[in-house]
Design an enzyme around this catalytic site. Structure first.
Site, short mmCIF file in Angstrom:
data_model
loop_
_atom_site.label_atom_id
_atom_site.label_comp_id
_atom_site.label_asym_id
_atom_site.label_seq_id
_atom_site.Cartn_x
_atom_site.Cartn_y
_atom_site.Cartn_z
N THR A 183 0.83 -1.20 0.00
CA THR A 183 0.00 0.00 0.00
C THR A 183 0.87 1.26 0.00
OG1 THR A 183 -1.57 -1.23 1.34
CG2 THR A 183 -1.92 1.14 1.15
N HIS A 208 2.66 -5.43 -4.30
CA HIS A 208 1.36 -6.09 -4.23
C HIS A 208 0.38 -5.38 -5.16
CE1 HIS A 208 2.33 -7.57 0.12
NE2 HIS A 208 2.89 -8.32 -0.80
N MET A 301 0.80 -2.48 4.11
CA MET A 301 0.11 -3.05 5.26
C MET A 301 0.51 -4.52 5.44
SD MET A 301 -3.83 -3.72 3.98
CE MET A 301 -4.09 -2.11 3.25
N ASP A 304 4.13 -9.02 5.15
CA ASP A 304 4.81 -9.72 4.07
C ASP A 304 6.17 -9.08 3.81
OD1 ASP A 304 5.15 -11.58 2.00
OD2 ASP A 304 4.37 -10.18 0.50
#
Length: 363
Positions: A183, A208, A301, A304
């Protein structure tokens, strides 16, 4: 007593407004203060009460969601979650929304919408809670609006998360930089990559992103950068002046061929709820590059990449975590720092120079 997170839902589907409102209202810390069937109605309601988070569709009558998002971000920057079905048929529009400052995306299916939204209730609640904590000051003020990967058999979770081994060469003529982000990462990567010279070391990146977005994202960056930026293809070599971005919906691992590095793009299970996964990339870099790598974890967020960065650190790589003040969401760097995975913690503005310095030291 902590105040509730105030949410506005803007979607022309009455079903979406109803189901999402119901899901959010089950959380005692969230209050849906308004819903609107299009942005024009939403603008009227914003005059009465401004929410902490907006859940926004893209395709709506009278004003599209992207125009509304840009208006909101220019007047009073507010965390916005895109909830759209355009990921399948119009990914460019959703990507434009991310570039305009949307915090995250929930991709709605065209069929079975009610069941999907009900099954995803916990994810929607978590997205709202994370969005409410987003540091929008870290977003740049000015926002601007490949070939299909070869398929390999799926590999197992155990194989993807296998810890690094002492197999990495102590020092090779080929060195590289590995970056993981989520994010806020589209803006952060643009800030970093546009400042790099064409002589920079080869870069491997996991951002991501849903499937189909990464090719367009790479094309956009390629048009802005001195280095070549492209969506990774299976077997691509990691070379100076090139950044390879893992395709959405596929994992990317580093492999070694002699003293040279190549990437493997492959299918596999979700890791840490993501595909591609930063942990998958970082652990493969720890295994095959070790001290020949610089690992960087940036805004995002969740956690990972935190354990993968620790493996990189333990394998002798130099490691960097983005600092809290410059992150849109501090989750991933914070978890890495907690594990002792980061040699250095620095603001986004210093990361390009750190990469350039690492490149110079490798020559």
């Amino acid at each position: 007593m902590t105040s509730k997170i105030k949410v506005m839902i803007v979607d022309d589907s009455a079903l979406v407004r109803q189901v999402v409102s119901k899901a959010l209202s089950r959380d005692a810390g969230i209050e849906v203060i308004a819903t609107a069937s299009d942005p024009v109605f939403a603008i009227d309601k914003l005059r009465a009460a401004w929410p902490d988070v907006i859940v926004l569709d893209i395709e709506m009558p009278r004003m599209d969601g992207i125009s509304f998002l840009r208006k909101v971000m220019s007047e009073r920057p507010t965390p916005v979650i895109i909830c759209s079905s355009l990921a399948e048929t119009g990914a460019q529009a959703t990507f434009d929304a991310m570039a305009a400052g949307a915090v995250t995306i929930i991709t709605k299916p065209k069929a079975g919408l009610k069941g999907f939204l009900e099954d995803s209730a916990n994810d929607i609640v978590q997205a709202v809670r994370t969005a409410a904590r987003a540091n929008l000051r870290a977003l740049p003020r000015a926002q601007a609006a490949a070939s299909a990967p070869q398929h390999r058999p799926k590999i197992s979770v155990d194989a993807m998360l296998a810890p690094g081994t002492p197999g990495a060469m102590a020092r090779t003529t080929d060195q590289l930089i590995a970056i993981g982000t989520s994010t806020g990462g589209t803006q952060a990567l643009e800030t970093v990559l546009t400042r790099l010279p064409a002589t920079c070391l080869g870069i491997v990146i996991v951002q991501h992103m849903p499937e189909k977005f990464t090719a367009m994202f790479a094309e956009r960056l390629n048009s802005l950068c001195e280095i070549e930026v492209r969506e990774a293809r299976d077997g691509d070599r990691v070379v100076p002046g090139r950044a390879l971005i893992a395709p959405g919906g596929r994992h990317m691992l580093l492999k070694r061929s002699g003293a040279q590095y190549i990437v493997e793009v492959t299918d596999g299970p979700l890791i840490n709820r993501h595909k591609p996964s930063v942990d998958v990339l970082f652990r493969s870099v720890a295994k095959f590059a070790g001290s020949n790598a610089l690992g960087i974890i940036m805004t995002g967020m969740g956690d990972d990449g935190a354990r993968g960065l620790k493996e990189l650190h333990d394998a002798g790589a130099r490691t960097i975590a983005q600092d809290e003040a410059s992150c849109v969401v501090f989750g991933m760097p914070r978890e890495a720092i907690k594990l002792g995975a980061a040699d250095e913690i620095m603001p986004l503005s210093r990361i390009p120079e750190a990469m350039i310095s690492y490149t110079r030291a490798s020559m």
